[in-house]
Write a protein that holds these residues in place. Structure first.
Motif, PDB file in Angstrom:
ATOM      1  N   ASP A 218       4.037   1.609  -7.829  1.00  0.00           N
ATOM      2  CA  ASP A 218       4.230   0.893  -9.144  1.00  0.00           C
ATOM      3  C   ASP A 218       5.025   1.978 -10.171  1.00  0.00           C
ATOM      4  OD1 ASP A 218       3.380  -1.714  -8.415  1.00  0.00           O
ATOM      5  OD2 ASP A 218       1.477  -1.196  -9.519  1.00  0.00           O
ATOM      6  N   LYS A 219       4.500   3.150 -10.025  1.00  0.00           N
ATOM      7  CA  LYS A 219       5.025   4.375 -10.475  1.00  0.00           C
ATOM      8  C   LYS A 219       6.502   4.603 -10.191  1.00  0.00           C
ATOM      9  CE  LYS A 219       4.166   9.065 -11.924  1.00  0.00           C
ATOM     10  NZ  LYS A 219       3.417  10.206 -11.751  1.00  0.00           N
ATOM     11  N   LYS A 221       8.723   2.333  -8.570  1.00  0.00           N
ATOM     12  CA  LYS A 221       9.584   1.213  -8.933  1.00  0.00           C
ATOM     13  C   LYS A 221       9.885   1.379 -10.499  1.00  0.00           C
ATOM     14  CE  LYS A 221       9.502  -2.888  -6.862  1.00  0.00           C
ATOM     15  NZ  LYS A 221       9.578  -4.182  -6.588  1.00  0.00           N
ATOM     16  N   ASN A 222       8.935   1.568 -11.277  1.00  0.00           N
ATOM     17  CA  ASN A 222       9.246   1.497 -12.678  1.00  0.00           C
ATOM     18  C   ASN A 222       9.855   2.555 -13.080  1.00  0.00           C
ATOM     19  OD1 ASN A 222       7.413  -0.432 -13.393  1.00  0.00           O
ATOM     20  ND2 ASN A 222       5.673   0.626 -13.731  1.00  0.00           N
ATOM     21  N   GLU A 288       8.248  -1.850  -1.769  1.00  0.00           N
ATOM     22  CA  GLU A 288       7.239  -3.004  -2.202  1.00  0.00           C
ATOM     23  C   GLU A 288       5.926  -2.688  -1.460  1.00  0.00           C
ATOM     24  OE1 GLU A 288       7.793  -5.883  -4.127  1.00  0.00           O
ATOM     25  OE2 GLU A 288       9.682  -5.527  -4.123  1.00  0.00           O
TER      26      GLU A 288
END
Length: 547
Positions: A218-219, A221-222, A288
């Motif tokens: 998540d970190k 991709k953000n 992903e």
């Protein structure tokens, strides 16, 4: 052989220099004049340790230097090269009271071990200690083995060491069978545990990196999404701004080369920004979260880490460790077959060893017979008229490092007495003559060029002293011989005669040394003969020198 010796601040010696000659070098002087001190200096020069009691003046260093002419074959190739040795070696040793010890060989720094290795074949020093070596039966075999062809002993030892290795292997394989069965199960468990992991160091070293990516997806991709927006996604973005910059600069590049260079850089950066934006866009699609993959990887890493910790190995060492324990298991599984094979080899080796042992000891017996005759003859020449020298060889009928024999020197010096062990029969004066006889007997094979005898004439006089003197002279025809003596008949034989004198200077005694000419020798010998110089003792001295 030793050519030159310089000694400073050593016991009774303040500062002396000695130039030795070939042949027979004689040292005389009253008791306490420092004759043995010179021998001690030579011993230290070739590698012995220094006692602090040798410092004459504790504020000054002890300095000992010697020059040796040598045969290159008595020194290893590595030392010849390291210390730049041709046919001369200059050794210098310096000591201070604080324990500093400096060793120079041909100007190059050396260790004490290197010095001892270098000089081990330079000279032999024979005094009371060496007599003790001769008296110890454990050393007698090595005296005889000096003269036999080394091939006999080397062939035997090579087979003997293999024999002992096989014996130990069989013993290891046949003892503690229960323990070996436990080890079998232990190894099988280890092998199964490691094999089940199917460790591939090349692939598995990426585990930690992949797990780190998945746990921070998540970190990642953000951060990538925000970066892409800044580059090309937002209403005001870097790509649009650089389009404006490129357009403006392009309108003025025709006015100078400098502006054209700026324009080229702007275009290059613009294309790079577009490329980076495309790469980040692809990465956003690629990153992903796959929880199943993450859990599988974490589980695999935990298993590998546990096994590595358990066996105290790094992950990349596991394949080699697996091969090693497989070999150990194979040794156990093939134990019976291996024992049978080793037993057959041992039996063949035993036959070979018996033959080689017989050859070696036959050579020793033949050589011992020759030595018995030769040494008995030399002892008779040294006025041990009734001497019988024997070498007793006892066959122990076993295999060992010595060839399965005990060897000891026996001697009888009186008629009607059976030879007995040298250590129990011979007196001090006789031991000196036996040592001298051995040195003459071994002269042909002895690679040492310099022999030093410290008062070898102790306990003898008259015709015996004369014979010893003649024997020393004979040995000096092929060796450099250095002799400390109190006997005028020995001193008169010298090719060069050094005399040491004590001088009392206040609270300290100092030794001086002179190389005597013929006239000075006559007066020194006269004093040795009578304790003083008289007309009669001078005549006797002249007679000795003429003879």
């Amino acid at each position: 052989m030793i050519r030159f010796l310089s000694v400073q601040n050593f016991s009774v010696i303040e500062d002396i220099e000695i130039e030795f000659s070939d042949g027979l070098n004689i040292f005389t002087g009253e008791t306490g004049a420092g004759k043995t001190v010179i021998i001690n200096a030579v011993k230290i020069l070739v590698g012995e340790k220094l006692s602090k009691t040798f410092f004459r003046d504790e504020t000054k260093p002890i300095k000992i230097q010697g020059i040796f002419s040598i045969k290159r074959e008595v020194i290893g190739e590595d030392l010849l090269s390291e210390f730049e040795i041709d046919d001369e070696v200059i050794i210098r040793r310096e000591f201070d009271l604080q324990g500093k010890n400096r060793i120079l060989v041909n100007g190059n720094v050396a260790t004490q071990k290197q010095l001892q290795t270098l000089t081990q074949n330079f000279l032999d020093i024979h005094g009371q200690h060496e007599h003790q070596l001769l008296l110890n039966p454990k050393n007698h075999l090595s005296f005889v083995d000096m003269l036999i062809d080394h091939k006999f002993k080397m062939d035997y030892l090579e087979k003997y060491r293999r024999y002992k290795q096989i014996e130990n292997d069989i013993k290891r394989l046949t003892e503690n069978i229960q323990e070996m069965e436990r080890e079998r199960e232990y190894l099988k468990f280890h092998i199964e545990e490691i094999e089940s992991l199917k460790v591939d160091p090349e692939k598995d070293k990426e585990l930690e990196s992949r797990i780190s990516v998945l746990t921070n997806i998540d970190k990642i991709k953000n951060a990538l999404t925000r970066s892409l927006n800044c580059l090309s996604g937002d209403e005001i973005n870097i790509e649009n701004l650089f389009t404006v910059v490129s357009k403006e600069i392009s309108s003025i590049v025709k006015y100078s080369d400098e502006l054209k260079a700026i324009g080229d850089k702007v275009d290059s950066i613009f294309y790079e920004i577009q490329d980076i934006a495309g790469t980040i866009e692809g990465m956003i699609e690629k990153y992903e979260l796959d929880e199943s993959e993450m859990n599988t990887l974490i589980d695999r890493k935990d298993k590998i880490d546990r096994v590595c910790k358990k066996y105290n190995k790094k992950m990349e060492e596991l394949p080699d460790y697996l091969s090693e324990i497989k070999r150990r298991l194979e040794d156990i599984d093939l134990r019976d077959e291996r024992i049978e094979k080793l037993t057959k080899e041992l039996s063949l080796l035993k036959e070979e060893l018996e033959t080689l042992r017989g050859n070696l000891n036959n050579e020793r017996r033949k050589l011992s017979n020759l030595l018995e005759e030769k040494i008995t003859k030399i002892l008779k020449e040294l006025e041990l008229k009734n001497a019988v020298f024997e070498i007793k060889i006892e066959d122990l009928k076993q295999f060992d490092e010595k060839g399965g024999v005990d060897l000891e020197f026996f001697i009888s010096t009186n008629i009607g007495f059976e030879p007995g062990p040298l250590s129990k029969i011979a007196s001090g004066g006789e031991i000196s003559r036996v040592m001298l006889a051995l040195k003459e007997a071994f002269a042909e094979v002895d690679i040492v060029d310099t022999l030093i005898f410290d008062e070898i004439d102790t306990g003898i006089s008259g015709i015996t002293a004369k014979k010893v003197a003649e024997k020393l002279k004979k040995i000096s025809e092929s060796k450099q011989v250095i002799v400390i003596t109190h006997l005028p008949v020995v001193a008169a034989m010298g090719d060069k005669h050094f005399h040491l004198t004590k001088i009392d200077e206040g609270s300290k005694t100092k030794t001086t040394i002179r190389s005597l000419d013929e006239e000075e020798r006559k007066y020194v010998l006269a004093s040795m003969i009578a304790g003083e110089i008289t007309e009669n003792s001078l005549k006797q001295a002249e007679e000795l020198l003429k003879r």
